[in-house]
Design a protein around this motif. Structure first.
Motif, short mmCIF file in Angstrom:
data_model
loop_
_atom_site.label_atom_id
_atom_site.label_comp_id
_atom_site.label_asym_id
_atom_site.label_seq_id
_atom_site.Cartn_x
_atom_site.Cartn_y
_atom_site.Cartn_z
N ASP A 8 0.89 -1.57 -0.36
CA ASP A 8 0.07 0.17 0.44
C ASP A 8 0.90 1.35 0.15
O ASP A 8 1.55 1.21 0.85
CB ASP A 8 -0.53 0.08 1.06
CG ASP A 8 -1.59 1.11 1.64
OD1 ASP A 8 -1.74 2.43 0.76
OD2 ASP A 8 -2.65 0.77 2.09
N GLN B 42 -3.68 8.85 -1.16
CA GLN B 42 -5.41 8.94 -1.35
C GLN B 42 -5.45 8.76 -2.36
O GLN B 42 -6.00 8.91 -3.19
CB GLN B 42 -5.16 10.20 0.08
CG GLN B 42 -4.86 9.93 1.29
CD GLN B 42 -4.89 8.42 2.07
OE1 GLN B 42 -5.94 8.34 2.24
NE2 GLN B 42 -4.04 8.60 2.85
N ASP C 88 -7.84 11.00 -3.13
CA ASP C 88 -7.98 12.79 -4.18
C ASP C 88 -6.60 13.29 -4.66
O ASP C 88 -7.79 14.44 -4.60
CB ASP C 88 -9.06 13.70 -3.10
CG ASP C 88 -8.36 13.37 -1.62
OD1 ASP C 88 -6.88 12.87 -1.59
OD2 ASP C 88 -8.29 14.60 -1.38
N ASN C 89 -5.79 11.96 -3.93
CA ASN C 89 -4.48 12.77 -4.95
C ASN C 89 -4.48 13.27 -5.89
O ASN C 89 -5.13 12.14 -6.67
CB ASN C 89 -3.70 11.82 -4.15
CG ASN C 89 -2.91 12.33 -2.94
OD1 ASN C 89 -2.88 11.45 -1.53
ND2 ASN C 89 -3.94 14.03 -2.05
#
Length: 118
Positions: A82, A86, A88-89
């Motif tokens: 991982d 995020q 929304d990056n």
């Protein structure tokens, strides 16, 4: 924009789609994998908003009569499961974040063309 687009305004190509956190072993994506909800992506993969800020694939649209545009598809193998990015990056932030974790990379080049008069 693809690397050969006459509408490109920067040295960097635009990202039409960016998905990540797919697990090793997958070798394909089903049709529609980059839809608005990312429903075809294998869990726990996430898709980022592209450079148009839409969290979906935006296909090629070369100008009519321009000739073929190149489209690059790049897959990276990372040393972490991982990456911590995020949903929304941006694709640019994603690229910066994965750089020190890349173990291997493969790039496929495809082309698309819109004939003149369309």
């Amino acid at each position: 924009m693809p690397p050969s687009s006459p509408r490109r305004l920067s040295a960097r190509s635009s990202a039409s789609f960016c998905g990540f956190n797919a697990r090793p072993g997958g070798n394909s994506l089903p049709e529609g994998a980059g839809d608005d909800g990312g429903s075809g992506l294998p869990a726990p993969a996430i898709q980022l908003p592209n450079d148009a800020r839409a969290a979906r694939f935006i296909g090629g649209a070369p100008p009519a009569g321009h000739g073929p545009d190149r489209y690059l598809i790049t897959v990276h193998a990372l040393d972490v499961e991982d990456i911590g990015v995020q949903a929304d990056n941006t694709p640019a932030f994603f690229g910066f974040t994965i750089a020190p974790h890349i173990l291997a990379r493969a790039t496929l080049t495809g082309t698309a063309e819109t004939p003149a008069g369309r």
